[in-house]
Motif scaffolding. Structure first.
Motif, short mmCIF file in Angstrom:
data_model
loop_
_atom_site.label_atom_id
_atom_site.label_comp_id
_atom_site.label_asym_id
_atom_site.label_seq_id
_atom_site.Cartn_x
_atom_site.Cartn_y
_atom_site.Cartn_z
N LEU A 101 0.81 -1.22 0.00
CA LEU A 101 0.00 0.00 0.00
C LEU A 101 0.84 1.26 0.00
CD1 LEU A 101 -2.93 -0.95 2.41
CD2 LEU A 101 -2.79 -1.15 -0.09
N ALA A 102 2.13 1.15 0.32
CA ALA A 102 3.02 2.32 0.27
C ALA A 102 3.16 2.82 -1.17
CB ALA A 102 4.39 1.98 0.84
N LYS A 103 2.87 1.95 -2.13
CA LYS A 103 2.96 2.33 -3.54
C LYS A 103 1.62 2.87 -4.06
CE LYS A 103 6.61 -1.01 -4.60
NZ LYS A 103 7.01 -2.17 -5.43
N ILE A 104 0.62 2.94 -3.17
CA ILE A 104 -0.69 3.43 -3.57
C ILE A 104 -1.11 4.51 -2.57
CG2 ILE A 104 -3.03 2.73 -4.27
CD1 ILE A 104 -2.05 -0.16 -4.30
N PRO A 105 -0.53 5.69 -2.65
CA PRO A 105 -0.75 6.75 -1.65
C PRO A 105 -2.22 7.13 -1.44
CG PRO A 105 1.07 7.33 -3.09
CD PRO A 105 0.44 6.11 -3.68
N SER A 106 -3.03 7.05 -2.49
CA SER A 106 -4.43 7.48 -2.37
C SER A 106 -5.32 6.45 -1.68
CB SER A 106 -5.00 7.79 -3.76
OG SER A 106 -4.33 8.89 -4.35
N TYR A 107 -4.77 5.30 -1.32
CA TYR A 107 -5.57 4.26 -0.67
C TYR A 107 -6.22 4.80 0.60
CZ TYR A 107 -6.86 -0.24 1.40
OH TYR A 107 -7.56 -1.28 1.96
N LYS A 125 -2.83 -9.84 4.68
CA LYS A 125 -2.38 -9.11 3.49
C LYS A 125 -3.60 -8.62 2.72
CE LYS A 125 1.98 -11.63 3.05
NZ LYS A 125 2.78 -12.56 2.22
N ILE A 126 -3.41 -7.52 2.00
CA ILE A 126 -4.48 -6.94 1.19
C ILE A 126 -4.17 -7.18 -0.28
CG2 ILE A 126 -5.63 -4.78 0.53
CD1 ILE A 126 -5.11 -3.78 3.37
N ALA A 279 1.66 -1.43 -13.14
CA ALA A 279 0.33 -1.75 -12.62
C ALA A 279 0.05 -0.97 -11.34
CB ALA A 279 0.23 -3.25 -12.37
N TYR A 280 1.06 -0.84 -10.48
CA TYR A 280 0.89 -0.05 -9.25
C TYR A 280 0.54 1.40 -9.60
CZ TYR A 280 2.25 -3.20 -5.44
OH TYR A 280 2.28 -4.18 -4.49
N LYS A 281 1.23 1.95 -10.59
CA LYS A 281 0.96 3.33 -11.01
C LYS A 281 -0.47 3.46 -11.52
CE LYS A 281 5.75 4.52 -12.24
NZ LYS A 281 6.66 4.91 -13.34
N PHE A 282 -0.93 2.40 -12.20
CA PHE A 282 -2.30 2.43 -12.74
C PHE A 282 -3.32 2.39 -11.61
CE2 PHE A 282 -6.07 0.37 -14.67
CZ PHE A 282 -6.29 1.25 -15.70
N LEU A 283 -3.10 1.54 -10.61
CA LEU A 283 -4.02 1.47 -9.47
C LEU A 283 -4.10 2.81 -8.76
CD1 LEU A 283 -4.07 -1.58 -10.02
CD2 LEU A 283 -3.84 -1.96 -7.55
#
Length: 355
Positions: A101-107, A125-126, A279-283
């Motif tokens: 989730l560190a790679k998805i700041p808007s989570y 895990k998520i 893919a992380y950037k896309f999420l």
């Protein structure tokens, strides 16, 4: 002189070949998602910012997605958008990668009502991020219905023989189970029907078949059925309502007194993806508030990121129920994992095969 020209030409050709071999190949992010989730209105900006290509395939049902992943095609896709009925089984089967989730700041901006659910959590895990959610409403032709239909029973009305459409999906089983009252007092029973209840559902759906013009498999197919005046009432998606309104078709949408089932779509990264960083950037991009607003413009689904509301008019906020999410969600029975999914599919296939 001719020899010098020849040598120069050979040098030029060599340089061109070397430059071509060094040029970076444009990366492609492959999606397997629901219709409306890869529209150019929001995907194009991601492609330009990340110098990549987004290639989308669309699924018509949750079972189609699962079949493709289990059939060995998971490596063909980087990002998928499973709904809440199969997200858990996909996560526990190891078909998707756990998320950092560190790679998805808007989570952290996503609705706590959605992220607190156990749907995509396993072994601490998520495996997915909530993306969009919404209902399976009644959609109807307003030239035929002066008032919104107030019950799913309208589907069985003899005067609509050959004018009804239902989704080729287990949602139609849930709907018939609601008509039979199996969601009372506990709506989760819809996803845990006994053999006896499933037989009663099958009987009820067989009684519906004379009214069914066609079982739709894609959102575009249902939209066309309405536009061609082949059907006047159906179980559909808010996407259908939005698309029909764009072409000025007289369409209405309602949740009947029995309430309806609903879904939470998640974005997940497949375990076999070779483009995980992209893919992380896309999420991250897809759950940012601005992008979520653009997705709702296309689909009319409710965004998982409530901050999308700041980019909407007061009318849009109200239409998406962002002004009172809690009350609206009480009318939706969100899809859950169906432990006996194979049995449900067996019953549904028997309904479809019956003449």
């Amino acid at each position: 002189m001719n020899r010098r020209r020849l040598i120069g030409l050979l040098c030029l050709l060599t340089a061109v070949v070397l430059m071509g071999s060094c040029a970076k190949k444009v990366p492609t992010l492959n999606l397997l998602v629901w219709e409306g989730y890869a529209d150019p209105s929001f995907v194009q900006a991601f492609e330009e910012a990340n110098h990549c290509k987004v290639s989308a395939s669309y699924m018509g049902s949750s079972d189609e997605l699962v079949a493709k992943l289990r059939g060995g095609s998971s490596g063909n896709y980087d990002v998928i958008s499973p709904s809440s009925d199969v997200a858990t089984s996909i996560a526990t089967a190891g078909l998707v990668a756990p998320l950092d989730l560190a790679k998805i700041p808007s989570y952290g901006q996503l609705s706590l009502q959605l992220t607190s659910l156990p749907l995509v959590r396993t072994n601490s895990k998520i495996y997915g991020v909530p993306f969009m959610w919404g209902p399976d409403p009644i959609i109807y032709d307003t030239t035929v219905f002066a008032q919104p239909p107030d019950s799913w029973n309208v589907m069985w009305d003899p005067k609509f023989k050959g004018k009804v459409s239902v989704w080729d999906d287990l949602s139609t089983i849930y709907m018939a189970a609601q008509v039979l009252g199996y969601d009372k007092p506990d709506p989760t029973q819809l996803f845990n029907l006994s053999d006896e209840q499933l037989e009663a559902v099958k009987k009820k759906l067989l009684e519906l078949k004379p009214n069914v013009r066609k079982m739709w498999a894609s959102g575009g197919e249902l939209t066309n059925l309405f536009q061609n005046h082949e059907v006047v009432v159906a179980m559909g998606w808010p996407l259908n309502t939005a698309d029909l309104k764009k072409v000025n078709f007289p369409v209405g949408e309602t949740i009947p007194r029995e309430n309806t089932t609903g879904w939470i779509d998640h974005l997940m990264i497949t375990a076999g993806s070779e483009n995980k960083e992209l893919a992380y950037k896309f999420l991250e991009y897809m759950i940012e508030a601005k992008t979520q607003k653009l997705v709702t413009d296309k689909t009319h689904y409710v965004p998982a990121n409530p901050q999308a509301g700041q980019f909407m008019s007061a009318e849009e906020v109200k239409a998406l129920h962002l002004d009172d999410v809690e009350s609206y969600q009480k009318r939706l029975y969100f899809w859950q994992n169906v432990p006996r999914r194979a049995k449900y599919n067996e019953i549904w296939n028997e309904v479809k095969a019956a003449q």
